[in-house]
Design a protein around this motif. Structure first.
Motif, PDB file in Angstrom:
ATOM      1  N   THR A  86       0.825  -1.205   0.000  1.00 18.36           N
ATOM      2  CA  THR A  86       0.000   0.000   0.000  1.00 18.36           C
ATOM      3  C   THR A  86       0.858   1.254   0.000  1.00 18.36           C
ATOM      4  O   THR A  86       0.439   2.292  -0.527  1.00 18.36           O
ATOM      5  CB  THR A  86      -0.937  -0.004   1.221  1.00 18.36           C
ATOM      6  N   VAL A  89       1.149   2.518  -3.417  1.00 16.12           N
ATOM      7  CA  VAL A  89      -0.043   3.218  -3.892  1.00 16.12           C
ATOM      8  C   VAL A  89      -0.091   4.640  -3.331  1.00 16.12           C
ATOM      9  O   VAL A  89      -0.403   5.599  -4.048  1.00 16.12           O
ATOM     10  CB  VAL A  89      -1.318   2.447  -3.491  1.00 16.12           C
ATOM     11  N   MET A 104      -5.705  -2.368  -2.147  1.00 15.53           N
ATOM     12  CA  MET A 104      -4.381  -2.987  -2.189  1.00 15.53           C
ATOM     13  C   MET A 104      -4.101  -3.836  -0.958  1.00 15.53           C
ATOM     14  O   MET A 104      -3.461  -4.896  -1.062  1.00 15.53           O
ATOM     15  CB  MET A 104      -3.308  -1.908  -2.347  1.00 15.53           C
ATOM     16  N   GLY A 147       2.019  -1.071  -7.330  1.00 18.20           N
ATOM     17  CA  GLY A 147       1.058  -0.116  -6.780  1.00 18.20           C
ATOM     18  C   GLY A 147       1.397   1.309  -7.157  1.00 18.20           C
ATOM     19  O   GLY A 147       0.506   2.111  -7.471  1.00 18.20           O
TER      20      GLY A 147
END
Length: 233
Positions: A86, A89, A104, A147
């Motif tokens: 994450t 992201v 995610m 991500g």
């Protein structure tokens, strides 16, 4: 729906803590503190752009959500991989993205779960820790890069679209139409999913920009439900 709200509910205390810090210490709060509120200049004279308030909503809250989602899918191991993935992201989007964390986090844990199944029962005794740590590290690193490159832009676009939709309803006085979605969700016991999974993340982003958001009051509004009861009566 229950899964979405399950990622938010255990972290409500963190949201409350962020809310208190934001309300008290931002530039327009009663006790403004530069390093916490993210305003003013640092010791070198450069403008402060990332104070405690901004860092908490930008990184801490989404990572907590991702960790919770990862744990729900694959325990502690899933939570660790979810946080690393994450992070990619989060760095791929300029704004806080709770939606990215909610996608995610569980996805990364699910990937880890299936990767582990590939050599389950095939590792020689004494090598379990080595294989488990390296496999998790390699997968988490790969997902973080994916991500950043792949997930970031689409999730940012979806978040902006959702925010623009809410802004459209507010600007045109159509916000009561949201009850057409929220009230049936209550009947189906999905009110927590709508509130904590959709409205709260959008509301927090609006509150960061404007200092307030009507979205926190939509699901909690008893008016439409009272109207339905009166209609049946």
């Amino acid at each position: 729906g229950t899964f979405l709200s399950g990622m938010i509910m255990p972290n409500i205390a963190a949201f409350i803590a962020w809310g208190f810090i934001t309300a008290l210490f931002i530039e327009k709060g009663p006790f403004p503190i530069e390093g916490i509120g993210g305003f003013g200049k640092d010791a070198s004279g450069a403008p402060i752009t990332l104070g405690l308030v901004q860092a908490m909503i930008r990184f801490m809250l989404p990572l907590l959500i991702a960790n919770t989602g990862g744990r729900m899918v694959y325990g502690v191991r899933g939570g660790v991989v979810a946080v690393v993935a994450t992070m990619g992201v989060l760095m791929g989007t300029p704004e806080p993205t709770f939606l990215g964390a909610m996608i995610m986090g569980p996805l990364a844990a699910w990937c880890m779960k299936h990767v582990d199944k590939l050599w389950e029962g095939k590792i020689k005794p004494g090598f379990e820790m080595l294989v488990n740590n390296f496999s998790a590290g390699i997968l988490a690193a790969a997902l973080a890069v994916v991500g950043y490159i792949v997930f970031g832009p689409p999730i940012e676009a979806v978040s902006k679209a959702a925010g623009n939709g809410v802004d459209f309803l507010v600007d045109h006085g159509l916000l009561p139409l949201a009850s057409l979605i929220i009230e049936p969700a209550k009947v189906l016991f999905l009110n927590n999913a709508v509130n904590h999974g959709v409205l709260t993340p959008l509301g927090i982003q609006q509150a960061t920009e404007n200092g307030k958001s009507i979205l926190f009051l939509l699901e909690a509004n008893p008016g439409p439900g009272a109207g339905l009861l009166l209609a049946y009566a």
